[in-house]
Design an enzyme around this catalytic site. Structure first.
Site, PDB file in Angstrom:
ATOM      1  N   ALA A 173       0.884  -1.177  -0.189  1.00 45.29           N
ATOM      2  CA  ALA A 173      -0.080  -0.146  -0.199  1.00 45.29           C
ATOM      3  C   ALA A 173       0.874   1.209   0.007  1.00 45.29           C
ATOM      4  O   ALA A 173       1.949   1.137   0.552  1.00 45.29           O
ATOM      5  CB  ALA A 173      -0.833   0.025   1.320  1.00 45.29           C
ATOM      6  N   GLY A 184       0.576  -5.881   0.457  1.00 49.11           N
ATOM      7  CA  GLY A 184      -0.627  -6.260  -0.572  1.00 49.11           C
ATOM      8  C   GLY A 184      -0.021  -6.490  -2.016  1.00 49.11           C
ATOM      9  O   GLY A 184      -0.848  -7.335  -2.557  1.00 49.11           O
ATOM     10  N   GLU A 197       4.239  -6.291   7.279  1.00 50.76           N
ATOM     11  CA  GLU A 197       3.446  -5.284   8.092  1.00 50.76           C
ATOM     12  C   GLU A 197       3.647  -5.482   9.702  1.00 50.76           C
ATOM     13  O   GLU A 197       3.352  -4.296  10.375  1.00 50.76           O
ATOM     14  CB  GLU A 197       1.750  -5.960   7.912  1.00 50.76           C
ATOM     15  CG  GLU A 197       1.052  -5.703   6.641  1.00 50.76           C
ATOM     16  CD  GLU A 197       1.564  -6.696   5.587  1.00 50.76           C
ATOM     17  OE1 GLU A 197       0.917  -6.678   4.530  1.00 50.76           O
ATOM     18  OE2 GLU A 197       2.433  -7.605   6.015  1.00 50.76           O
TER      19      GLU A 197
END
Length: 255
Positions: free
Chosen positions: A67, A112, A135
């Site tokens: 992202a 992502g 993440e």
């Protein structure tokens, strides 16, 4: 009329649909606008009956570096929920497509971006590719199905390692672990991806559709007997179809 996009390009030729992430300066990091364009392109490719195989790849040094954190980090609660919901729609559109999707991972596939690759049916990677789910470094967890698809593909212990460390893994490691189907030299990567896709275009579209459906069904929680029943329904429907009748007769005539 060919659609115009700002963050991606789409090309259809020789029964192959090519979706290209095109924000190379940002390592193809995905913002909301780009996500909406990707979803629209996936649906357009899926609906095009002339397209038998789809490829998704990235421009420049990355497949997709996750992202766009600058936008992602400033989302309101409403924007965040919308972004997550649209993301799930994106991955589902690939995973539940009636045709095979190939992730051509040429560089970084992180967050992502790696989740998009995991949703694809086949992952082909360049020797320079690196993949992972980082993440944890932002005190987050993957939010696009990455934890579950990763575990399905490589098993829980290796998946925990990837998730806990947040590391970037070379394509050859993921090939050894069963996530990546093939690893190709950088200089031959595009040609090898095209060759692989062309090979699939010569297979029966209806048979491929049923094979993909049955493969996904194997991951569901329905009883094994029901899965076998669905397999039986598929082979029966295909056997009595015109396409199989012709293929079988052609085989007999050549024998």
């Amino acid at each position: 009329m060919k659609k115009k996009y700002r963050n991606i390009t789409v090309n259809i030729a020789d029964k192959i649909g090519m979706l290209n992430f095109n924000r190379p300066e940002q390592l193809n990091a995905m913002n909301q606008e780009m996500m909406n364009e990707i979803i629209d392109a996936i649906k357009t490719i899926n609906a095009n009956e002339e397209v038998l195989v789809a490829i998704v790849q990235g421009e420049g040094r990355a497949f997709m570096a996750g992202a766009d954190i600058k936008e992602y980090g400033n989302q309101s609660p409403e924007e965040f929920r919308s972004f997550q919901e649209r993301g799930l729609e994106l991955y589902s559109a690939i995973e539940n497509a009636p045709k095979p999707w190939i992730a051509a991972v040429n560089g970084f596939a992180l967050g992502g971006g790696f989740e998009i690759a995991l949703a694809c049916d086949i992952i082909l990677a360049s020797e320079a590719a690196k993949m992972g789910l980082p993440e944890v470094f932002l005190s987050l967890v993957p939010g696009g199905g990455g934890t579950q698809r990763l575990i399905q593909k490589i098993g829980i212990n290796r998946a925990k390692e990837v998730l806990f460390t947040g590391g970037q893994y070379p394509a050859k490691v993921f090939h050894a672990w069963g996530i990546v189907n093939h690893v190709y030299p950088e200089e031959a990567f595009k040609a090898e991806v095209k060759h692989f896709a062309q090979k699939l275009t010569r297979r029966s579209p209806e048979a491929i559709k049923q094979l993909k459906k049955l493969a996904q069904l194997s991951l569901s929680s329905i009883p094994f007997e029901q899965k076998i029943e669905e397999e039986g329904k598929a082979v029966t429907a295909l056997f009595f179809g015109d396409e199989a009748k012709k293929a079988i007769q052609d085989f007999i005539d050549k024998s």
